[in-house]
Design a protein around this motif. Structure first.
Motif, short mmCIF file in Angstrom:
data_model
loop_
_atom_site.label_atom_id
_atom_site.label_comp_id
_atom_site.label_asym_id
_atom_site.label_seq_id
_atom_site.Cartn_x
_atom_site.Cartn_y
_atom_site.Cartn_z
N GLY A 200 0.65 -1.24 -0.33
CA GLY A 200 0.27 -0.16 -0.02
C GLY A 200 0.76 1.25 0.08
O GLY A 200 0.14 2.16 0.21
N VAL A 201 2.15 1.72 -0.21
CA VAL A 201 2.77 2.27 -0.34
C VAL A 201 3.20 2.77 -2.36
O VAL A 201 4.13 1.94 -3.19
N GLU A 202 2.27 4.55 -2.68
CA GLU A 202 3.19 4.55 -3.60
C GLU A 202 4.81 4.77 -4.03
O GLU A 202 4.68 5.71 -3.19
N SER A 203 4.95 4.29 -4.70
CA SER A 203 6.52 4.60 -5.02
C SER A 203 6.82 5.77 -6.14
O SER A 203 6.35 5.90 -6.95
N ALA A 204 7.32 6.70 -5.64
CA ALA A 204 7.08 8.34 -6.39
C ALA A 204 9.38 8.25 -6.53
O ALA A 204 9.35 9.69 -5.92
N TYR A 205 9.66 7.20 -6.92
CA TYR A 205 11.34 7.65 -7.36
C TYR A 205 11.84 8.25 -8.03
O TYR A 205 11.04 8.03 -9.06
N GLN A 206 12.66 8.60 -7.70
CA GLN A 206 13.32 9.01 -9.21
C GLN A 206 14.89 8.20 -8.90
O GLN A 206 15.04 7.62 -9.10
N VAL A 207 14.29 8.01 -10.80
CA VAL A 207 15.51 6.86 -11.40
C VAL A 207 16.52 7.40 -12.10
O VAL A 207 16.62 8.69 -12.39
N VAL A 208 17.61 7.34 -11.53
CA VAL A 208 19.21 7.37 -11.44
C VAL A 208 19.52 6.59 -12.89
O VAL A 208 20.12 5.06 -12.73
N LYS A 209 19.52 6.58 -13.84
CA LYS A 209 20.35 6.16 -15.18
C LYS A 209 21.36 5.60 -15.15
O LYS A 209 21.77 6.68 -14.23
N GLY A 210 21.47 4.17 -15.53
CA GLY A 210 23.21 3.67 -15.28
C GLY A 210 23.63 3.88 -14.07
O GLY A 210 24.49 3.02 -14.00
N GLN A 211 22.36 4.03 -13.07
CA GLN A 211 22.97 3.41 -11.41
C GLN A 211 22.33 2.18 -10.94
O GLN A 211 21.76 1.71 -11.40
N ARG A 212 23.14 1.72 -10.13
CA ARG A 212 22.19 0.59 -8.94
C ARG A 212 21.94 0.57 -8.51
O ARG A 212 21.82 1.77 -7.51
N THR A 213 20.74 0.58 -7.33
CA THR A 213 20.12 0.92 -5.89
C THR A 213 21.22 0.33 -5.03
O THR A 213 21.77 -0.51 -5.23
N GLY A 214 20.52 1.02 -4.40
CA GLY A 214 21.52 0.55 -3.09
C GLY A 214 20.96 -0.59 -1.88
O GLY A 214 20.50 -1.61 -2.25
N ALA A 215 22.50 -1.20 -1.29
CA ALA A 215 22.10 -1.88 -1.05
C ALA A 215 22.47 -1.91 0.79
O ALA A 215 23.18 -1.15 0.75
N CYS A 216 21.83 -2.77 1.62
CA CYS A 216 22.53 -3.29 3.33
C CYS A 216 22.81 -4.44 3.98
O CYS A 216 22.02 -5.37 3.23
N ALA A 217 23.72 -4.45 3.58
CA ALA A 217 24.12 -5.78 4.33
C ALA A 217 23.55 -5.69 5.75
O ALA A 217 24.29 -5.36 7.09
N VAL A 218 22.66 -6.29 6.33
CA VAL A 218 22.41 -6.89 7.15
C VAL A 218 22.78 -8.11 8.19
O VAL A 218 22.55 -9.37 7.31
N VAL A 219 22.70 -7.80 9.21
CA VAL A 219 24.49 -8.90 9.76
C VAL A 219 23.82 -9.17 11.13
O VAL A 219 24.02 -8.38 12.33
N ILE A 220 23.35 -10.36 11.10
CA ILE A 220 22.49 -11.27 12.68
C ILE A 220 23.02 -11.75 13.09
O ILE A 220 23.71 -12.67 12.54
N THR A 221 23.24 -11.35 14.12
CA THR A 221 23.60 -12.29 15.90
C THR A 221 22.94 -11.90 16.77
O THR A 221 23.46 -11.02 17.33
N GLY A 222 22.43 -13.26 16.82
CA GLY A 222 21.79 -13.58 18.20
C GLY A 222 20.20 -12.82 17.99
O GLY A 222 20.01 -12.25 16.87
N HIS A 223 20.06 -11.65 18.85
CA HIS A 223 19.07 -10.87 18.44
C HIS A 223 19.61 -8.99 17.88
O HIS A 223 19.14 -8.32 17.81
N HIS A 224 20.60 -8.71 17.81
CA HIS A 224 21.71 -8.08 17.60
C HIS A 224 21.46 -8.22 15.67
O HIS A 224 21.33 -8.48 15.08
N ARG A 225 21.57 -7.24 15.65
CA ARG A 225 21.21 -6.07 13.78
C ARG A 225 22.69 -5.65 13.32
O ARG A 225 22.54 -4.81 14.23
N SER A 226 23.77 -5.78 12.81
CA SER A 226 24.78 -4.19 11.77
C SER A 226 23.98 -3.84 10.24
O SER A 226 23.81 -5.32 9.86
N LEU A 227 23.85 -3.01 9.86
CA LEU A 227 23.75 -2.34 8.99
C LEU A 227 24.88 -2.18 8.06
O LEU A 227 24.89 -0.90 9.26
N CYS A 228 24.96 -2.04 7.30
CA CYS A 228 26.17 -2.00 6.70
C CYS A 228 25.93 -1.43 5.44
O CYS A 228 25.71 -2.19 4.25
N THR A 229 25.67 -0.09 4.83
CA THR A 229 24.85 0.62 3.39
C THR A 229 26.03 1.08 2.50
O THR A 229 26.74 1.62 2.96
#
Ligand code: 26A
Length: 354
Positions: free
Chosen positions: A102-131
């Motif tokens: 139910g969310v309308e996406s109103a993205y700006q599309v940047v030609k020739g670029q990649r969409t961002g990513a986040c490495a989410v490293v779970i250890t137990g109940h913790h989360r480490s985010l590396c973007t």
């Protein structure tokens, strides 16, 4: 039709989540519970994950998660989200996830670029985010003035911006913030991560006068206190200090909403307030007010990725519906709890009433 009531903006990211990631923390010098932008040595993590780990791909991006959470409690066509993506398959995945929820996406599309990513490293109940932001940090303020987006901003009554966006997008954030302030609409911001008050202090300072509702957690509050030399490490006192900062639109009090994981949520207001004000706390309420959290059993928790975002989105959705602060906190708690019982920043479907 009145248009979307909530306009959200942030970094659209695809989360690449792995569990039992202790070796990754060690290898890439990540802390168990943190969020960072990948430095040169950490940029290898994405290929490493694809080659050597069992990755779960799930829609992320902190403000985008919150947008989906707000949509969870609001009627259809209430939430629109913007940010910059590439012209790739990842962007399609994000669009699909938003559309389903139910969310309308109103993205700006940047030609020739990649969409961002986040490495989410779970250890137990913790989360480490590396973007790695990729296209997300190429967002241009001109996008907000484009014929497609400008009317959405005019129609919206509430704004939500991720603090993460301030690493590159303070100009766009200020544009929304000033628009909201001038039109007496509600502008909300999330502190997002300890490194925002620490390393983007100037950007945060520029935006804070326009913030009607500020979201954050205990470690972000502590980081704010340290960066600004507040003489306290008490979270309730920090929340009060943030609420009392100067405000552009003096007609609205400021609310500061700080979560503390499984510990109580703290809400401070810039004034004692009554039910007619933005804060909706009654005159009898203490300020700050403390809201206990129902603790889940350890084995009920899958991971904590996105819990704070879902809290903020749930709170805001309920608030937009005209609920009291107490009810809004309860909606936030319900979605936060739902999120930690699922993999990644996801909610339960079919929808459960909150
Ligand atoms: C600029 N940075 C570091 C980021 C993020 C981010 N969202 C926007 N900008 N780093 C992590 N996230 C998102 O936070 C969510 C959990 O709160 C992740 O994508 C994850 O879904």
């Amino acid at each position: 039709m009145a248009g979307y009531s909530l306009f959200a903006m942030g970094n659209p990211l695809l989360d690449m989540q792995v569990t039992q990631g202790e070796p990754l923390l060690e290898k890439y010098g990540l802390k168990a519970n943190d969020a960072v932008l990948a430095n040169e040595q950490q940029l290898g993590i994405y290929d490493d994950l694809v080659k050597n780990w069992k990755v779960t791909y799930v829609a992320g991006g902190a403000a985008q998660n919150a947008a989906r959470a707000a949509a969870y409690v609001l009627p259809e066509k209430s939430v629109v989200y913007t940010g910059a993506v590439g012209d790739d398959e990842l962007a399609e995945q994000l669009r699909t996830a938003n559309g389903k929820e139910g969310v309308e996406s109103a993205y700006q599309v940047v030609k020739g670029q990649r969409t961002g990513a986040c490495a989410v490293v779970i250890t137990g109940h913790h989360r480490s985010l590396c973007t790695t932001l990729q296209a997300a940090e190429m967002f241009k303020p001109s996008h907000l003035a484009s014929p497609k987006i400008a009317p959405l901003i005019q129609d919206a009554k509430f704004f939500y911006v991720g603090g993460f966006f301030l690493t590159h997008g303070v100009e766009s954030a200020l544009e929304l913030a000033k628009h909201a302030s001038n039109a007496s609409k509600v502008f909300t911001l999330n502190l997002s991560a300890p490194f925002i008050p620490q390393f983007f202090k100037a950007q945060l300072q520029q935006v804070l006068p326009y913030v009607d509702i500020l979201f954050g957690n205990e470690s972000e509050a502590a980081s704010y206190a340290e960066a600004n030399g507040l003489p306290t490490d008490n979270v309730a006192d920090i929340a009060k200090a943030l609420a009392a900062l100067p405000k552009a639109n003096a007609a609205r009090p400021r609310l500061v909403v700080i979560t503390q994981g499984a510990d109580s949520t703290i809400v401070a207001s810039s004034e004692p307030s009554d039910s007619k004000t933005l804060s909706n706390l009654t005159t009898d309420d203490p300020n700050p007010k403390i809201f206990p959290v129902q603790k889940l059993a350890s084995e009920q928790i899958i991971d904590t990725n996105g819990a704070g975002d879902m809290f903020a989105g749930g709170f805001l959705g309920a608030y937009i519906l005209g609920k009291s602060v107490t009810e809004s906190v309860e909606a936030g708690h319900a979605l936060g709890a739902m999120c930690v019982q699922q993999v990644g920043p996801t909610l339960k479907f079919p929808k459960v009433n909150v």
